[in-house]
Motif scaffolding. Structure first.
Motif, PDB file in Angstrom:
ATOM      1  N   THR A  70       0.515  -1.171  -0.096  1.00 13.98           N
ATOM      2  CA  THR A  70       0.105  -0.155  -0.239  1.00 13.98           C
ATOM      3  C   THR A  70       1.218   1.340  -0.085  1.00 13.98           C
ATOM      4  O   THR A  70       0.570   2.514  -0.651  1.00 13.98           O
ATOM      5  N   PHE A  71       1.971   1.628   1.009  1.00 13.79           N
ATOM      6  CA  PHE A  71       2.840   2.214   1.476  1.00 13.79           C
ATOM      7  C   PHE A  71       3.804   2.754  -0.116  1.00 13.79           C
ATOM      8  O   PHE A  71       3.657   3.385  -0.967  1.00 13.79           O
ATOM      9  N   VAL A  72       4.345   1.295  -0.708  1.00 18.29           N
ATOM     10  CA  VAL A  72       4.638   1.146  -2.632  1.00 18.29           C
ATOM     11  C   VAL A  72       3.459   2.155  -3.106  1.00 18.29           C
ATOM     12  O   VAL A  72       3.997   3.158  -3.720  1.00 18.29           O
ATOM     13  N   ALA A  73       2.714   1.630  -3.054  1.00 19.08           N
ATOM     14  CA  ALA A  73       2.033   1.898  -4.698  1.00 19.08           C
ATOM     15  C   ALA A  73       1.310   3.681  -4.211  1.00 19.08           C
ATOM     16  O   ALA A  73       2.078   4.879  -5.164  1.00 19.08           O
ATOM     17  N   TRP A  74       1.620   4.305  -2.521  1.00 17.59           N
ATOM     18  CA  TRP A  74       1.050   5.376  -2.227  1.00 17.59           C
ATOM     19  C   TRP A  74       2.239   6.350  -2.769  1.00 17.59           C
ATOM     20  O   TRP A  74       2.020   7.729  -3.036  1.00 17.59           O
ATOM     21  N   ALA A  75       3.335   5.798  -2.869  1.00 22.39           N
ATOM     22  CA  ALA A  75       4.447   6.383  -3.272  1.00 22.39           C
ATOM     23  C   ALA A  75       4.744   6.473  -4.768  1.00 22.39           C
ATOM     24  O   ALA A  75       5.515   7.682  -5.030  1.00 22.39           O
ATOM     25  N   PHE A  76       4.622   5.693  -5.708  1.00 18.53           N
ATOM     26  CA  PHE A  76       5.043   5.276  -6.872  1.00 18.53           C
ATOM     27  C   PHE A  76       4.493   6.811  -7.395  1.00 18.53           C
ATOM     28  O   PHE A  76       4.828   6.994  -8.562  1.00 18.53           O
ATOM     29  N   ARG A  77       3.115   7.489  -7.423  1.00 16.98           N
ATOM     30  CA  ARG A  77       2.300   8.083  -7.449  1.00 16.98           C
ATOM     31  C   ARG A  77       2.946   9.395  -7.978  1.00 16.98           C
ATOM     32  O   ARG A  77       2.830  10.364  -8.085  1.00 16.98           O
ATOM     33  N   ARG A  78       4.029   9.275  -6.070  1.00 23.36           N
ATOM     34  CA  ARG A  78       5.279  10.166  -6.602  1.00 23.36           C
ATOM     35  C   ARG A  78       6.160  10.395  -6.926  1.00 23.36           C
ATOM     36  O   ARG A  78       6.917  11.381  -6.948  1.00 23.36           O
ATOM     37  N   ALA A  79       6.778   9.681  -7.843  1.00 28.49           N
ATOM     38  CA  ALA A  79       7.700   9.433  -8.435  1.00 28.49           C
ATOM     39  C   ALA A  79       7.736  10.102 -10.028  1.00 28.49           C
ATOM     40  O   ALA A  79       6.889  10.166 -10.215  1.00 28.49           O
ATOM     41  N   ASP A  80       9.107  10.050  -9.997  1.00 29.65           N
ATOM     42  CA  ASP A  80       9.362  10.835 -11.230  1.00 29.65           C
ATOM     43  C   ASP A  80       9.124   9.599 -12.963  1.00 29.65           C
ATOM     44  O   ASP A  80       9.546   8.174 -12.264  1.00 29.65           O
ATOM     45  N   ALA A  81       8.520   9.582 -14.089  1.00 33.58           N
ATOM     46  CA  ALA A  81       8.321   9.018 -14.614  1.00 33.58           C
ATOM     47  C   ALA A  81       9.751   7.697 -15.240  1.00 33.58           C
ATOM     48  O   ALA A  81       9.703   6.479 -15.380  1.00 33.58           O
TER      49      ALA A  81
END
Length: 322
Positions: A70-81
């Motif tokens: 869950t936390f990885v999915a949340w963080a992934f949306r805030r990363a660069d492409a």
């Protein structure tokens, strides 16, 4: 032409409905948490009622991986492409498997040492192994930002946390009296570790990831031999060791604050010290307060790094996010 005419004539039939659906959709991380939590709870209930031990691996795996994913999915949306789903998955998998393997091999001398030296040794090894995995995953990315360092570091840390939690849950399965299986022990272990997971490995490795990527952004390559990386590593090792040593530190503080001469005499001789009811309450309070303070420090550090990232991006006008 006919399709274009229909869409032009009846625009509200399509666009507003799609937009409304998008607006009412939960973010992906929330769907993972709610859906996965419901599946885990259903599996636990059915296993309790049916006694089907074939469902125990499902309880362990879903319970151990739910919060980290869950936390990885949340963080992934805030990363660069630049951080693709493949890179995130690889970091999670390698961070988890190589992390626990490396830590298991290297911690043999410390795992049964309940002194502060033992806790410090465990922190040095586990944070060191995660940092090495992060360094390997970050090589040849081509471009480095603190934002991506936070995300990739957290991914490696949460991968470690997921596999570690699965191991603890499996171990709890065999802690029942009489030689049976303790399903309740598994559930309690996973609930406790699920609550504590956001404040542990993912948080700590995010800090070292930010330092590693900040140095790489200036030098054009990742390196472990830099003062900011060493400083971040020392900081998270201290947080890790203090987290693990909370119970020992609570007992030590309780004895120093309220210990009687008789208790001190027994402690110096290496004998068991019988605590008073008041001391037991103080010890319990400190056992909760010390990890809480440790978690607050970690959250404050990551929050400060996130603020620094936003300030840096405003100055450079770098488009980020997904």
């Amino acid at each position: 032409m006919a399709t274009h005419a229909i869409l032009t004539q009846y625009p509200t039939t399509f666009t507003p409905v799609a937009a409304a659906r998008r607006q009412h959709h939960l973010p992906s991380w929330a769907r993972i948490l709610l859906g996965g939590g419901a599946l885990w709870l259903a599996t636990v209930v059915i296993t309790f009622f049916t006694g089907n031990v074939n469902l125990v691996p499902t309880i362990i795996l879903v319970g151990a991986f739910l919060v980290p994913v869950t936390f990885v999915a949340w963080a992934f949306r805030r990363a660069d492409a630049l951080l693709t789903p493949s890179k995130i998955f690889s970091a999670f998998l390698y961070g988890g498997v190589l992390g626990v393997l490396g830590a298991s091999v290297l911690e043999a001398a410390f795992v049964h040492n309940t002194s502060m030296v033992g806790f410090l040794g465990v922190g040095l090894i586990e944070e060191g192994v995660k940092l090495l995995v992060l360094w390997a995953m970050a090589r040849r990315l081509g471009r480095y930002t603190m934002r991506d360092g936070l995300v990739l570091g957290a991914t490696v840390g949460f991968g470690f946390a997921a596999f570690e939690s699965a191991g603890y849950a499996f171990q709890a399965l065999f802690n029942a009296q009489g030689g049976g299986l303790s399903l309740l022990g598994v559930v309690e272990t996973e609930l406790l570790r699920g609550i504590l997971t956001p404040f542990g490995h993912g948080l700590w490795t995010a800090v070292t990831g930010a330092a590693l990527f900040a140095v790489a952004a200036r030098r054009g390559r990742t390196t472990l031999w830099a003062l900011p990386v060493a400083g971040a590593y020392a900081l998270v090792v201290a947080l890790h060791a203090l987290w693990d040593a909370a119970d020992l530190a609570a007992a030590w503080l309780t004895l120093h604050l309220t210990g009687t001469p008789e208790q001190w005499a027994r402690a110096r001789e290496g004998l068991a010290v019988t605590a008073t009811p008041a001391q037991l309450h103080l010890d319990a309070l400190l056992s909760f307060a010390l990890p809480f303070a440790d978690a607050l420090v970690g959250v404050a550090i990551v929050a400060a790094l996130a603020v620094a990232v936003r300030h840096q991006e405003r100055r450079t006008f770098t488009p980020v996010g997904r």
